[in-house]
Structures are given as structure tokens and as C-alpha cells.
Design a protein around this motif. Structure first.
Motif, mmCIF file in Angstrom:
data_model
loop_
_atom_site.group_PDB
_atom_site.id
_atom_site.type_symbol
_atom_site.label_atom_id
_atom_site.label_comp_id
_atom_site.label_asym_id
_atom_site.label_seq_id
_atom_site.Cartn_x
_atom_site.Cartn_y
_atom_site.Cartn_z
ATOM 1 N N UNK A 23 0.709 -1.155 -0.069
ATOM 2 C CA UNK A 23 -0.041 0.249 -0.170
ATOM 3 C C UNK A 23 0.950 1.201 -0.048
ATOM 4 N N UNK A 24 0.650 2.143 -1.024
ATOM 5 C CA UNK A 24 1.213 3.547 -0.905
ATOM 6 C C UNK A 24 0.574 4.504 -0.637
ATOM 7 N N UNK A 25 1.223 5.269 0.116
ATOM 8 C CA UNK A 25 0.587 6.694 0.426
ATOM 9 C C UNK A 25 1.524 7.940 0.579
ATOM 10 N N UNK A 26 0.782 8.884 0.476
ATOM 11 C CA UNK A 26 1.833 10.277 0.274
ATOM 12 C C UNK A 26 1.717 10.651 -1.020
ATOM 13 N N UNK A 27 1.185 9.778 -1.866
ATOM 14 C CA UNK A 27 1.229 10.210 -3.591
ATOM 15 C C UNK A 27 0.349 9.115 -4.320
ATOM 16 N N UNK A 28 -0.311 9.509 -5.295
ATOM 17 C CA UNK A 28 -0.809 8.620 -6.180
ATOM 18 C C UNK A 28 0.204 7.588 -6.831
ATOM 19 N N UNK A 29 -0.362 6.455 -6.773
ATOM 20 C CA UNK A 29 0.582 5.287 -7.002
ATOM 21 C C UNK A 29 0.953 5.349 -8.608
ATOM 22 N N UNK A 53 4.941 3.311 -14.960
ATOM 23 C CA UNK A 53 3.470 4.214 -14.790
ATOM 24 C C UNK A 53 2.610 3.698 -15.997
ATOM 25 N N UNK A 54 3.479 3.182 -17.192
ATOM 26 C CA UNK A 54 2.678 2.872 -18.211
ATOM 27 C C UNK A 54 2.384 1.323 -18.228
ATOM 28 N N UNK A 55 2.679 0.764 -17.082
ATOM 29 C CA UNK A 55 2.109 -0.689 -16.722
ATOM 30 C C UNK A 55 3.122 -1.738 -17.619
ATOM 31 N N UNK A 56 4.420 -1.326 -18.050
ATOM 32 C CA UNK A 56 5.428 -2.160 -18.566
ATOM 33 C C UNK A 56 5.765 -3.095 -17.310
ATOM 34 N N UNK A 57 6.147 -4.385 -17.334
ATOM 35 C CA UNK A 57 6.308 -4.950 -16.143
ATOM 36 C C UNK A 57 7.724 -5.789 -16.585
ATOM 37 N N UNK A 58 8.619 -5.735 -15.645
ATOM 38 C CA UNK A 58 9.958 -6.436 -16.134
ATOM 39 C C UNK A 58 9.836 -7.460 -14.600
ATOM 40 N N UNK A 59 10.412 -8.908 -15.051
ATOM 41 C CA UNK A 59 10.307 -9.869 -14.059
ATOM 42 C C UNK A 59 11.829 -10.459 -14.173
ATOM 43 N N UNK A 60 12.261 -10.712 -13.006
ATOM 44 C CA UNK A 60 13.459 -11.417 -12.991
ATOM 45 C C UNK A 60 13.395 -12.848 -13.651
ATOM 46 N N UNK A 61 14.673 -13.366 -13.992
ATOM 47 C CA UNK A 61 14.376 -14.793 -14.747
ATOM 48 C C UNK A 61 14.077 -15.772 -13.632
ATOM 49 N N UNK A 65 7.275 -16.341 -14.987
ATOM 50 C CA UNK A 65 6.172 -17.468 -15.211
ATOM 51 C C UNK A 65 5.561 -18.022 -13.913
ATOM 52 N N UNK A 66 6.171 -17.636 -12.779
ATOM 53 C CA UNK A 66 5.507 -18.047 -11.498
ATOM 54 C C UNK A 66 4.861 -16.806 -10.664
ATOM 55 N N UNK A 67 5.562 -15.686 -10.992
ATOM 56 C CA UNK A 67 4.950 -14.559 -10.214
ATOM 57 C C UNK A 67 4.325 -13.458 -11.173
ATOM 58 N N UNK A 68 3.395 -12.880 -10.433
ATOM 59 C CA UNK A 68 2.528 -11.761 -11.449
ATOM 60 C C UNK A 68 2.564 -10.344 -10.615
ATOM 61 N N UNK A 69 3.022 -9.590 -11.271
ATOM 62 C CA UNK A 69 2.776 -8.037 -10.395
ATOM 63 C C UNK A 69 1.706 -7.442 -11.122
ATOM 64 N N UNK A 70 0.862 -6.844 -10.234
ATOM 65 C CA UNK A 70 -0.314 -6.023 -10.667
ATOM 66 C C UNK A 70 -0.450 -4.733 -9.966
ATOM 67 N N UNK A 71 -0.983 -3.778 -10.612
ATOM 68 C CA UNK A 71 -1.374 -2.535 -9.861
ATOM 69 C C UNK A 71 -2.661 -2.028 -9.812
ATOM 70 N N UNK A 72 -3.147 -1.591 -8.821
ATOM 71 C CA UNK A 72 -4.690 -1.037 -8.304
ATOM 72 C C UNK A 72 -4.599 0.338 -7.913
ATOM 73 N N UNK A 73 -4.575 1.100 -9.417
ATOM 74 C CA UNK A 73 -4.756 2.631 -8.872
ATOM 75 C C UNK A 73 -5.646 3.310 -7.829
ATOM 76 N N UNK A 74 -6.800 2.646 -8.150
ATOM 77 C CA UNK A 74 -7.765 3.116 -7.190
ATOM 78 C C UNK A 74 -7.690 2.694 -5.608
ATOM 79 N N UNK A 75 -6.738 1.588 -5.365
ATOM 80 C CA UNK A 75 -6.537 1.295 -3.955
ATOM 81 C C UNK A 75 -5.200 1.915 -3.632
#
Length: 120
Positions: A23-29, A53-61, A65-75
Motif C-alpha cells: 500500500x502506497x501513501x503520500x502520493x498517487x501510485x 507508470x505505463x504498466x510495463x512489467x519486468x520480471x527477474x528470470x 512465469x511463477x510471479x505476477x505483479x499488478x497495480x490497482x490505482x484506485x486502491x
């Protein structure tokens, strides 16, 4: 000032799943890139994934394929869905903001971390 609070860590058996939240506070995520890092005992902090900020995602090798990162701006929250967990995923997981890249020094804000323990 931007503050980050991680949660969702715990003990899980190998092959299981966990979802971490930041959870991020102090600024819009959506003003910052957000990253997940982890630090295993006796090792340096290493990158797991990061989202721009444009939803590009980088994963470590190691987690591709096992982890998924997502962002919910409203929360103002970023999630890390971790599946097929392995013992080597055991670490303290940290959320970071306002940066980009694999180096800890490239990120300006950090949370306190949440511990993930995977039993084999």
C-alpha cells in the motif's frame, strides 16, 4: 513523503502460493514506478519485478512465469502474486517506489518488508 507498507508474507509449503500487497501513501501510485525486491538471509537485496507508470512489467528470470505483479490505482496498492513457490524464494520481500532498474540505489522509497518462508 511517500510511504510503503507491505503485507501478506508468511509460511507456505513448496508448491504453494501467496499474495503480497504494498500500500502506497503520500502520493498517487500512478506517478511512480513500483518495484518488488527480496533479500534472503546472508545475501544482497535483489530485484523480483517492477512495473512502470505505463504498466510495463519486468520480471527477474528466477520468477518469470511463477510471479505476477499488478497495480490497482484506485486502491493505491501493488500486488505480487506468487505461485509454485520454492524454498529458494524464502526472503524478506520489499516494495520500492520512484526508480527503475535492478540496483537498490536506483530506487528512492522503501517499505519495511514482509517475510516469506517456503518450507521444502
Amino acid at each position: 513523503e511517500v510511504q510503503l507498507v507491505e503485507s501478506g508474507g508468511g509460511l507456505v509449503q513448496a508448491g504453494g502460493s501467496l499474495r503480497l500487497s504494498c500500500v502506497v501513501s503520500g502520493s498517487p501510485i500512478d506517478e511512480y514506478a513500483i518495484g518488488w525486491f527480496r533479500q534472503a538471509p546472508g545475501k544482497e537485496r535483489e530485484p523480483v519485478s517492477y512495473i512502470s507508470v505505463s504498466y510495463s512489467i519486468i520480471y527477474d528470470d528466477s520468477v518469470e512465469g511463477r510471479f505476477t505483479m499488478t497495480r490497482h490505482n484506485g486502491k493505491n496498492t501493488v500486488y505480487l502474486e506468487m505461485n509454485s513457490l520454492k524454498a529458494e524464494d524464502t526472503a524478506v520481500y520489499y516494495c520500492a517506489a520512484d526508480g527503475w532498474g535492478r540496483l537498490v540505489t536506483e530506487w528512492n522509497y522503501w517499505g519495511q518488508g514482509t517475510l516469506v518462508t517456503v518450507s521444502s
